[in-house]
Design a protein around this motif. Structure first.
Motif, PDB file in Angstrom:
ATOM      1  N   ALA A   1       1.351   2.470   5.978  1.00  0.00           N
ATOM      2  CA  ALA A   1      -0.002   2.710   5.468  1.00  0.00           C
ATOM      3  C   ALA A   1      -0.467   1.570   4.564  1.00  0.00           C
ATOM      4  CB  ALA A   1      -0.055   4.033   4.708  1.00  0.00           C
ATOM      5  N   TRP A   2       0.502   0.887   3.927  1.00  0.00           N
ATOM      6  CA  TRP A   2       0.196  -0.243   3.046  1.00  0.00           C
ATOM      7  C   TRP A   2       0.714  -1.530   3.666  1.00  0.00           C
ATOM      8  CZ3 TRP A   2      -2.628  -0.342  -1.441  1.00  0.00           C
ATOM      9  CH2 TRP A   2      -2.984   0.900  -1.979  1.00  0.00           C
ATOM     10  N   VAL A   3      -0.106  -2.589   3.566  1.00  0.00           N
ATOM     11  CA  VAL A   3       0.226  -3.892   4.144  1.00  0.00           C
ATOM     12  C   VAL A   3       0.147  -4.952   3.058  1.00  0.00           C
ATOM     13  CG1 VAL A   3      -0.449  -5.669   5.805  1.00  0.00           C
ATOM     14  CG2 VAL A   3      -0.625  -3.245   6.433  1.00  0.00           C
ATOM     15  N   MET A   4       1.129  -5.833   3.045  1.00  0.00           N
ATOM     16  CA  MET A   4       1.106  -7.003   2.170  1.00  0.00           C
ATOM     17  C   MET A   4       1.063  -8.255   3.032  1.00  0.00           C
ATOM     18  SD  MET A   4       3.849  -8.217  -0.751  1.00  0.00           S
ATOM     19  CE  MET A   4       3.435  -6.830  -1.823  1.00  0.00           C
ATOM     20  N   THR A   5       0.209  -9.208   2.676  1.00  0.00           N
ATOM     21  CA  THR A   5       0.172 -10.496   3.371  1.00  0.00           C
ATOM     22  C   THR A   5       0.746 -11.572   2.455  1.00  0.00           C
ATOM     23  OG1 THR A   5      -2.103 -10.937   2.618  1.00  0.00           O
ATOM     24  CG2 THR A   5      -1.834  -9.879   4.772  1.00  0.00           C
ATOM     25  N   ILE A   6       1.401 -12.538   3.055  1.00  0.00           N
ATOM     26  CA  ILE A   6       1.985 -13.651   2.308  1.00  0.00           C
ATOM     27  C   ILE A   6       2.008 -14.871   3.204  1.00  0.00           C
ATOM     28  CG2 ILE A   6       4.349 -13.014   2.985  1.00  0.00           C
ATOM     29  CD1 ILE A   6       5.248 -13.947   0.173  1.00  0.00           C
ATOM     30  N   ASP A   7       1.789 -16.049   2.639  1.00  0.00           N
ATOM     31  CA  ASP A   7       1.763 -17.279   3.417  1.00  0.00           C
ATOM     32  C   ASP A   7       3.120 -17.600   4.015  1.00  0.00           C
ATOM     33  OD1 ASP A   7      -0.626 -18.526   3.895  1.00  0.00           O
ATOM     34  OD2 ASP A   7      -0.722 -19.550   1.967  1.00  0.00           O
TER      35      ASP A   7
ATOM     36  N   TRP B   1       0.842   1.386  -6.758  1.00  0.00           N
ATOM     37  CA  TRP B   1       1.437   2.711  -6.921  1.00  0.00           C
ATOM     38  C   TRP B   1       0.941   3.372  -8.215  1.00  0.00           C
ATOM     39  CZ3 TRP B   1       2.372   0.681  -2.659  1.00  0.00           C
ATOM     40  CH2 TRP B   1       3.258   1.192  -1.715  1.00  0.00           C
ATOM     41  N   ILE B   2       0.722   2.569  -9.282  1.00  0.00           N
ATOM     42  CA  ILE B   2       0.191   3.114 -10.533  1.00  0.00           C
ATOM     43  C   ILE B   2      -1.215   3.675 -10.314  1.00  0.00           C
ATOM     44  CG2 ILE B   2      -0.662   2.476 -12.830  1.00  0.00           C
ATOM     45  CD1 ILE B   2       1.718   0.519 -12.994  1.00  0.00           C
ATOM     46  N   LYS B   3      -2.017   2.940  -9.559  1.00  0.00           N
ATOM     47  CA  LYS B   3      -3.383   3.396  -9.276  1.00  0.00           C
ATOM     48  C   LYS B   3      -3.386   4.648  -8.416  1.00  0.00           C
ATOM     49  CE  LYS B   3      -6.166   0.232 -11.132  1.00  0.00           C
ATOM     50  NZ  LYS B   3      -7.339   0.545 -12.000  1.00  0.00           N
ATOM     51  N   GLY B   4      -2.368   4.807  -7.602  1.00  0.00           N
ATOM     52  CA  GLY B   4      -2.292   5.962  -6.706  1.00  0.00           C
ATOM     53  C   GLY B   4      -2.288   5.519  -5.264  1.00  0.00           C
ATOM     54  N   GLN B   5      -1.304   5.974  -4.499  1.00  0.00           N
ATOM     55  CA  GLN B   5      -1.149   5.503  -3.127  1.00  0.00           C
ATOM     56  C   GLN B   5      -2.249   5.982  -2.193  1.00  0.00           C
ATOM     57  OE1 GLN B   5       2.910   5.551  -1.523  1.00  0.00           O
ATOM     58  NE2 GLN B   5       3.656   6.020  -3.571  1.00  0.00           N
ATOM     59  N   ASP B   6      -3.067   6.924  -2.635  1.00  0.00           N
ATOM     60  CA  ASP B   6      -4.171   7.395  -1.800  1.00  0.00           C
ATOM     61  C   ASP B   6      -5.481   6.677  -2.111  1.00  0.00           C
ATOM     62  OD1 ASP B   6      -2.540   9.248  -0.506  1.00  0.00           O
ATOM     63  OD2 ASP B   6      -2.898  10.783  -2.023  1.00  0.00           O
TER      64      ASP B   6
END
Length: 252
Positions: free
Chosen positions: A98-104, A122-127
């Motif tokens: 559900a979560w994607v991270m991009t990196i060079d 995660w602090i902000k909330g995963q939803d």
């Protein structure tokens, strides 16, 4: 790897666009794995999607070698070079988390910063609809590239009001579904904060490390990028003024 052979759904998908990055693949994957496996919110539960954007060197071979050693590594190949935006887009399409991270793929982004982006999300909330974006604080590029980047960022911030001082940093974390709602065009990766904001996501920025390139050569064409960037900026301005405020309705 077929769908039947894929491991359980991961908590995070890391998408790495690569074009002629032989010599960087193994070390980058190792650094990402070390940074995330020692971070409790993710641990071993991630996948690494390497998108080979029409490389003409040994990039694909090195990714295959990494796949043989780590089942979390996946390879997506373009038959010809399509550009970073298309590479990111296709990587996100193949992502299963559900979560994607991009990196060079050039190792200038530091994977050691990845856990901080995860923590902020995660602090902000995963939803939450959220984009967490890195801001490079010690740029290792040439002086000419830094000056061009500052000018471009100044003009973009003034016109788009995205409050982002560095859209060129590829280290970003976002919800897959929110990203796939964005209109696609070549150059999208340089306007992600403005478009995420336009489509109803909160944007959070955090300082990250920038490292010098030690393998391969830069793919930047400053003159060509400036011309394309101008037309892309005009297009994004049009989208902002022609896109209504997000209202997804509700089922009754």
């Amino acid at each position: 790897m077929t769908e039947q052979n894929l491991p359980p759904t991961p908590a995070l998908s890391i998408v790495i666009p690569m074009m002629n990055e032989a010599g960087n693949v193994s070390m980058l994957i190792t650094e990402i794995s070390l940074a995330l496996t020692t971070h409790p919110p993710i641990g071993e539960n991630f996948e690494i999607i390497c998108v080979d954007d029409g490389s003409t060197d040994k990039t694909a071979d090195e990714i295959r070698q990494a796949k043989a050693q780590d089942k979390r590594v996946r390879l997506i190949r373009h038959s010809k070079r399509l550009g970073m935006s298309a590479a990111i887009r296709n990587g996100v399409r193949y992502a299963r988390a559900a979560w994607v991270m991009t990196i060079d793929g050039d190792r200038q982004n530091d994977p050691a910063d990845a856990p901080r982006l995860v923590d902020l999300a995660w602090i902000k909330g995963q939803d939450r609809r959220l984009l967490v974006a890195g801001i490079r604080i010690n740029r290792q590029d040439t002086q000419g590239k830094r000056i061009a980047s500052r000018m471009a960022n100044f003009i973009r911030r003034a016109l788009l009001n995205d409050n982002c001082p560095d859209t060129g940093c590829s280290l970003k974390l976002f919800r897959r579904a929110a990203y796939l709602e964005l209109p696609f065009f070549n150059g999208l990766h340089r306007f992600m904060p403005a478009l995420f904001k336009l489509y109803g996501s909160e944007c959070v920025f955090t300082p990250v490390n920038d490292r010098p390139r030690v393998q391969g050569v830069t793919k930047s064409d400053f003159a060509g990028r400036a011309i394309k960037g101008f037309f892309d900026l005009c297009g994004v301005l049009w989208l902002i003024y022609r896109t209504p405020a997000p209202d997804r309705g509700r089922e009754e």
